[in-house]
Design a protein around this motif. Structure first.
Motif, PDB file in Angstrom:
ATOM      1  N   LYS A 236       0.828  -1.212   0.000  1.00 22.81           N
ATOM      2  CA  LYS A 236       0.000   0.000   0.000  1.00 22.81           C
ATOM      3  C   LYS A 236       0.862   1.262   0.000  1.00 22.81           C
ATOM      4  CE  LYS A 236      -2.021  -1.211   3.854  1.00 22.81           C
ATOM      5  NZ  LYS A 236      -1.471  -2.559   4.027  1.00 22.81           N
ATOM      6  N   THR A 237       1.922   1.194   0.811  1.00 22.16           N
ATOM      7  CA  THR A 237       2.739   2.394   0.970  1.00 22.16           C
ATOM      8  C   THR A 237       3.326   2.849  -0.364  1.00 22.16           C
ATOM      9  OG1 THR A 237       3.251   1.527   3.146  1.00 22.16           O
ATOM     10  CG2 THR A 237       4.527   3.412   2.408  1.00 22.16           C
ATOM     11  N   VAL A 238       3.764   1.886  -1.148  1.00 24.70           N
ATOM     12  CA  VAL A 238       4.347   2.220  -2.440  1.00 24.70           C
ATOM     13  C   VAL A 238       3.320   2.941  -3.319  1.00 24.70           C
ATOM     14  CG1 VAL A 238       5.473   1.293  -4.483  1.00 24.70           C
ATOM     15  CG2 VAL A 238       5.834   0.220  -2.275  1.00 24.70           C
TER      16      VAL A 238
ATOM     17  N   ILE B 128      -3.606   8.845   5.253  1.00 25.33           N
ATOM     18  CA  ILE B 128      -3.697   8.472   6.658  1.00 25.33           C
ATOM     19  C   ILE B 128      -3.555   6.964   6.747  1.00 25.33           C
ATOM     20  CG2 ILE B 128      -5.173   8.473   8.679  1.00 25.33           C
ATOM     21  CD1 ILE B 128      -6.251  11.128   7.783  1.00 25.33           C
ATOM     22  N   ASP B 129      -2.505   6.541   7.432  1.00 26.12           N
ATOM     23  CA  ASP B 129      -2.224   5.114   7.507  1.00 26.12           C
ATOM     24  C   ASP B 129      -2.888   4.529   8.756  1.00 26.12           C
ATOM     25  OD1 ASP B 129      -1.251   2.711   6.773  1.00 26.12           O
ATOM     26  OD2 ASP B 129       0.861   3.159   7.140  1.00 26.12           O
ATOM     27  N   GLU B 130      -3.315   3.275   8.647  1.00 27.20           N
ATOM     28  CA  GLU B 130      -3.944   2.596   9.787  1.00 27.20           C
ATOM     29  C   GLU B 130      -5.070   3.457  10.322  1.00 27.20           C
ATOM     30  OE1 GLU B 130      -3.367  -0.303  10.154  1.00 27.20           O
ATOM     31  OE2 GLU B 130      -1.458  -0.493   9.087  1.00 27.20           O
TER      32      GLU B 130
ATOM     33  N   GLN C 163       9.750   5.047  10.281  1.00 29.97           N
ATOM     34  CA  GLN C 163       9.950   4.019   9.264  1.00 29.97           C
ATOM     35  C   GLN C 163       9.433   4.477   7.898  1.00 29.97           C
ATOM     36  OE1 GLN C 163       8.820  -0.081  10.384  1.00 29.97           O
ATOM     37  NE2 GLN C 163       7.513   0.104   8.589  1.00 29.97           N
ATOM     38  N   HIS C 164       8.251   5.079   7.905  1.00 27.97           N
ATOM     39  CA  HIS C 164       7.703   5.585   6.647  1.00 27.97           C
ATOM     40  C   HIS C 164       8.597   6.663   6.065  1.00 27.97           C
ATOM     41  CE1 HIS C 164       4.057   3.375   6.990  1.00 27.97           C
ATOM     42  NE2 HIS C 164       3.458   4.049   6.029  1.00 27.97           N
ATOM     43  N   PHE C 165       9.054   7.533   6.969  1.00 32.54           N
ATOM     44  CA  PHE C 165       9.931   8.615   6.527  1.00 32.54           C
ATOM     45  C   PHE C 165      11.147   8.038   5.804  1.00 32.54           C
ATOM     46  CE2 PHE C 165      13.790  11.046   7.754  1.00 32.54           C
ATOM     47  CZ  PHE C 165      13.606  12.127   6.894  1.00 32.54           C
TER      48      PHE C 165
END
Ligand code: ADP
Ligand code: MG
Length: 792
Positions: free
Chosen positions: A395-397, A489-491, A425-427
Motif C-alpha cells: 500500500k505504501t508504495v 492516513i495510515d492505519e 519508518q515511513h519517513f
C-alpha cells in the motif's frame, strides 16, 4: 430471533404434514415451555409439562392448538398512553446534568462520574443486562437451570462438617422443597434463618438426583422482588467510591426519576421508518429499556431482553446506526461538493516515471488501485478513498507514487501515521525512494524539536518540503502548507473522522485528495457500511516472489522444538520476534513476566542479542530498540506494540506466546511482520497444554495454520467471534455507539439496512429540512465529531 419467533418456527416444523420432526424429537414439551412460559395461558403451560408422556395423537392436537393460538395472537407492542402526553421541545432533553432540577447534587455527581453529561446521554445509558425477579413461578414449576425468584418458607436448617457446602437451609412452598446451600465453614451464619419464616430468594435453580437446590442465593428485600431489575454498566474507574451494589442502586434511582420525563419526548424519526420497521415511539422505547414491563410489551421474556431483541431495544440500536449512516453520508456529500486540485495531464507520465525508478515491478492489484486513485484525482473532485490491503501487500508504495506525481506538479503531500516508530519508518522509506528523484521528504513528530522543528515548519509553509511524514503532530496549528494536495492516513482506525478533517483543512481553500490506508482486512460489505463516506480500493495480491509463511501450532511442552527452529533461523542471520499478549489487569505482572522471559531467552542464546520492547517504554527508547534490532539484533521480545506496520525484511520467525488469547485478525497482523522479503518465513503459535481441551480455540488457531489470506481470516473471525474482535476495542470505541453493538450479528444487519435508509432519506431531502427534530438529534450526536456544520 425472539423466543416467540423461535417458537412459531418450531411449531410450524413440528406440525407439518407428516409430523416427522415430532416423532424424532425429544424434550419438545419442555423446550416449548421455556420459549412460551411468559406468553401462553397457564392451562396450556400445564399441559406442556406432561408432554413427553402423551400419545402421539394428543401431542399433535396440543401442538396444533398452541400453534393457532400463537399465530392468531396479536403480539405487536402495545402503544402506551405516552402518545397523549404533552410533548416538550426536544431541546429540553439535551439539558446538561448540572441543570437538571429533578436530580440532587449527589445524583448529579453520580452521573458525571459515569461520564454522563446530559439528559439525552443519561437516557441512552441503557442497562447492559436484566434480572427477572418477578414472583411468577414456584419451586415445582420453575425451569431447572434458570435464574428465578421464589417466595419460600424456611422448614429446616443444618450443618454437615465435611461437605463441599457444609451449611444448608431447607425451604419450601406449596409446590415443592428446595435446598439453599452455602460454602461457609462457620455454622453460626445459619442463625439468620428462622424456621417458619418467609423470605424471597433469587438464584439459579439446580437439581441433583431429584433434589432441587440453589448455591448462595440472594435474599431479596420486598422492594427488590417482583420486578425486572436493570443492571447498568458500572465503570470501575469512575472515581466514585461506592460498592458496585450501591452504584447500581443509585443509577436505578436516577433513571427512575428521569424516565418519568421521557413520556414528554416528541418523536423525531420519520413516520415511514417507524411504520415499516414496526417500532414503538422513542418515548416508549427509552421508558421500556429502563423499566421493562409486561404491560408495555406482552411478549416480554428475560432472555429476549438480555439478548437485546425486543422491538424497543432494536429501535434504539437501529436508530443509532441510522444516525451514524446519515452523518457519514452527509459528510461525504459535503466533501465531494467542492472542487479539488486538478493536476495536469502530465500526472500520469510522472507516475510512469516513478514506476520505472522502482527496483521491482508493481503487482496487477497495485496497478489497478493506482488507476482508481488517478481517476479520482483527475476528476477534479476531492478523492475520498479507503485503501485496504493485507500487511505487506504494498500500500505504501502506492501512496508514494501519487505523492511523487504531486511533487512533480509542485504540490505537497502529508502522510499521517499513528505512532512515532511507524512515522520514522515511513519517513525512511519515502526518503529512500523519493529523495533520489529530487523530492524533499521531512519528518515531524513530537521528538523533532527546537531549530529542527522550526525549520520543518518554515519549509513546509514555503512549499520546499514536498512530502511531510508524521504523527498527530501534523495536526498542530503551527504546521502550515503552501499547496497541500494529497493527504494519506495510515492505519486509519486510530484516527477519527474529525482528525482527518483537521488535516484536510490545512489545504486552506484547496480541498486535498485523501487516501486512508488500512491493513485490517474487513469483509467488503462490512467495510462499505462502516466507512460509508469513503470509496474503497483493495489490494488483494501479494508482491511476487513472496513465499507463504509456514504457520505451526505448538503446545508449551513442545517448546524445545520452537527453540530449535529459532536457532536454525538465527544461525542463518535472520531475525526473530517473540510476542506476548498484554494482560491489561496487571501491567506490573506483565512486565515482570516479560523480564523473566528476557532472562530465559538470553540464557538460550548467550552469544546473540535479545532485545525487549513494550508499551510502557518511552517513544525514544522504543525507537532505539527498534533501530538496534533492525541493525544488529537477533531476537526481539515484545508485547503487541509491534502489531502495526513494522518493517524488518530479514525477520523470518514470529513466535506468538499464548496465541489463544489473540483474535484471528490480530494474529494475522502479527504474522504479517515476517514474510516481507523473498526469504521463507515461519510463524509459531504457542499455547499452554491445557488449551488442547479447548476445541474452539484449537479450531480457531488452525485457521491460521491453513491460510495466509487476510480476507479469508477476517471472514472466519466474523463467523466465529463476531466483528468486535475484528474491529478491535479501539475501533469499536471510535464509532462511539451507545447502544448499537457491532459484535451482535443483528446489529450488523441493521448497519447495512441503515446505510440504504440513509441514502434514501438524503436523496429526497439532502439537508433534512422536513425533519427538523431529527436534524437536531443528529447534530447533537455527530455535529462535532463528523463536522456537520453545513447542515446546521
Ligand atoms: P504495506 O504498507 O501494504 O504493508 P508496503 O508498501 O510497506 O506494504 O510494502 C511491503 C514491502 O514490500 C516493502 O518493503 C515494499 O518495498 C515491498 N514491495 C511493495 N510492492 C512490491 C512489489 N510489487 N514487488 C516487490 N516488492 C514490493
Ligand atoms: Mg504499511
Amino acid at each position: 430471533m425472539t423466543k416467540v419467533e423461535k417458537a412459531k418456527k418450531l411449531l410450524q416444523e413440528l406440525t407439518d404434514k407428516n409430523f416427522l420432526l415430532l416423532k424424532r424429537s425429544k424434550n419438545v414439551g419442555i423446550y416449548l415451555f421455556s420459549l412460551l412460559k411468559d406468553i401462553l395461558p397457564q392451562d396450556y403451560l400445564e399441559l406442556l409439562k406432561g408432554f413427553d408422556g402423551y400419545s402421539l395423537e394428543k401431542k399433535k392436537a396440543l401442538l396444533m392448538t398452541i400453534r393457532s393460538f400463537i399465530e392468531a395472537a396479536d403480539f405487536s407492542p402495545r402503544t402506551f398512553s405516552f402518545e397523549h402526553e404533552k410533548k416538550l421541545p426536544l431541546e429540553k432533553f439535551f439539558k446538561k446534568v448540572e441543570d437538571l432540577k429533578v436530580l440532587d447534587q449527589k445524583e448529579k455527581k453520580v452521573l458525571l462520574a459515569f461520564g454522563i453529561q446530559d439528559m439525552q446521554s443519561a437516557l441512552w445509558y441503557v442497562p447492559v443486562r436484566y434480572e427477572d425477579r418477578r414472583l411468577n413461578t414456584s419451586i415445582g414449576t420453575a425451569i431447572v437451570g434458570q435464574k428465578v425468584a421464589l417466595k419460600v418458607r424456611v422448614v429446616d436448617k443444618g450443618y454437615q462438617q465435611d461437605e463441599k457446602y457444609p451449611a444448608f437451609v431447607k425451604v419450601a412452598d406449596s409446590t415443592g422443597v428446595l435446598y439453599l446451600r452455602y460454602k461457609y465453614k462457620n455454622p453460626r451464619f445459619l442463625a439468620r434463618f428462622v424456621v417458619g419464616k418467609e423470605m424471597i430468594v433469587y438464584g439459579k435453580l439446580l437439581e441433583y438426583k431429584g433434589e432441587k437446590y440453589m448455591v448462595h442465593p440472594e435474599v431479596l428485600s420486598q422492594e427488590e422482588a417482583g420486578l425486572i431489575l436493570p443492571f447498568y454498566y458500572i465503570r470501575t474507574k469512575s472515581g466514585l467510591k461506592l460498592p458496585a451494589k450501591q452504584k447500581h442502586k443509585k443509577l436505578r434511582a436516577i433513571m427512575e426519576k428521569l424516565v418519568e420525563y421521557v413520556k414528554h419526548m416528541p418523536e423525531y424519526m420519520p413516520q415511514e421508518w417507524l411504520k415499516s420497521n414496526n417500532y414503538p415511539s422513542i418515548a416508549e422505547c427509552l421508558y421500556f429499556v429502563h423499566k421493562p414491563s409486561h404491560e408495555l410489551y406482552p411478549l416480554l421474556t428475560i432472555e429476549d431482553l438480555n439478548a437485546f431483541l425486543t422491538p424497543y431495544q432494536r429501535r434504539l440500536s437501529h436508530e443509532e446506526l441510522l444516525l451514524y449512516q446519515l452523518a457519514l453520508r452527509l459528510r461525504r456529500l459535503e466533501a465531494v461538493s467542492h472542487n479539488a486540485v486538478k493536476p495536469s495531464e502530465d500526472f500520469l507520465k510522472h507516475i510512469e516515471n516513478f514506476k520505472k525508478s522502482l527496483p521491482f515491478k508493481l503487482t496487477q492489484a497495485q496497478e489497478r488501485v493506482i488507476e482508481e486513485i488517478v481517476k479520482d484525482i483527475l476528476s477534479g473532485k476531492p478523492m475520498q478513498r479507503l485503501l485496504q490491503g493485507d500487511v505487506g501487500s504494498g500500500k505504501t508504495v502506492v501512496s508514494m507514487a501519487i505523492a511523487y506525481a504531486f511533487a512533480m506538479e509542485g504540490y505537497q503531500s502529508a502522510i499521517m501515521v499513528p505512532t512515532e516508530i511507524l512515522a520514522r519508518q515511513h519517513f525512511e522509506n519515502f526518503q529512500k525512494l523519493l529523495a533520489p528523484l529530487g523530492v524533499n521528504v521531512a519528518l515531524l513528530t513530537s521528538s523533532v524539536k527546537g531549530a529542527e522543528r522550526q525549520s520543518v515548519y518554515k519549509h513546509t509553509k514555503e512549499g520546499n518540503i514536498h512530502v511531510l511524514v508524521g504523527t498527530h503532530a501534523l495536526l498542530e496549528e503551527d504546521v502550515e502548507f503552501k499547496k497541500l494536495a494529497f493527504v494519506v492516513i495510515d492505519e486509519q482506525h486510530r484516527f477519527g473522522v474529525l482528525q482527518r478533517k483537521l488535516l484536510l483543512e490545512k489545504g486552506k481553500g484547496y480541498y486535498p485528495h485523501s487516501l486512508v490506508m488500512s491493513a485490517t482486512p474487513i469483509p467488503r460489505t462490512l467495510a462499505l457500511s462502516l466507512y460509508g463516506d469513503l470509496d474503497i480500493s483493495v489490494i488483494d495480491q501479494m508482491p511476487e516472489g513472496r513465499k507463504p509463511i509456514i504457520t505451526m501450532l505448538f503446545f508449551e511442552s513442545q517448546f524445545d522444538r520452537v527453540v530449535e527452529k529459532v536457532r536454525q533461523e538465527v544461525q542463518k542471520g535472520h531475525k526473530v520476534y517473540v510476542v506476548y499478549p498484554v494482560i491489561e489487569e496487571s501491567e506490573k505482572l506483565q512486565l515482570k513476566a516479560l523480564m523473566t522471559e528476557h532472562e530465559k531467552w538470553k540464557k538460550l542464546f548467550p552469544d546473540k542479542e535479545v532485545h525487549i520492547l513494550h508499551g510502557k517504554m518511552k517513544e525514544e527508547d522504543k525507537r532505539k530498540v527498534m533501530e538496534a534490532f533492525k541493525e544488529r539484533g537477533h531476537i526481539l521480545l515484545s508485547t503487541t506494540v509491534i502489531e502495526v506496520g513494522i518493517d524488518v525484511p530479514d525477520a523470518t520467525v514470529m513466535v506468538i506466546e499464548s496465541a489463544h488469547r489473540f483474535g484471528l485478525s490480530q494474529l494475522h497482523q502479527l504474522r504479517g511482520r515476517v514474510g516481507r522479503s523473498h526469504l521463507q518465513s515461519y510463524c509459531y503459535l504457542v499455547v499452554p497444554d491445557e488449551v488442547k481441551q479447548d476445541e474452539d480455540a484449537i479450531n480457531r488457531l488452525k485457521v491460521m495454520v491453513r491460510t495466509n489470506d487476510g480476507f479469508k481470516i477476517a471472514e472466519e473471525d466474523l463467523k466465529l467471534r463476531g466483528p468486535g474482535d475484528l474491529l478491535g476495542a479501539a475501533q469499536s470505541g471510535y464509532f462511539g455507539f451507545w447502544v448499537a453493538n457491532l459484535t451482535r450479528l443483528d446489529d450488523l444487519i441493521l448497519l447495512e439496512k441503515a446505510k440504504k435508509e440513509a441514502e434514501e432519506i438524503l436523496s429526497k431531502d439532502p439537508k433534512l429540512e422536513s425533519y427538523p427534530d431529527l436534524k437536531k438529534v443528529l447534530l447533537y450526536r455527530y455535529g462535532d465529531r463528523m463536522d456537520l456544520s453545513h447542515i446546521a
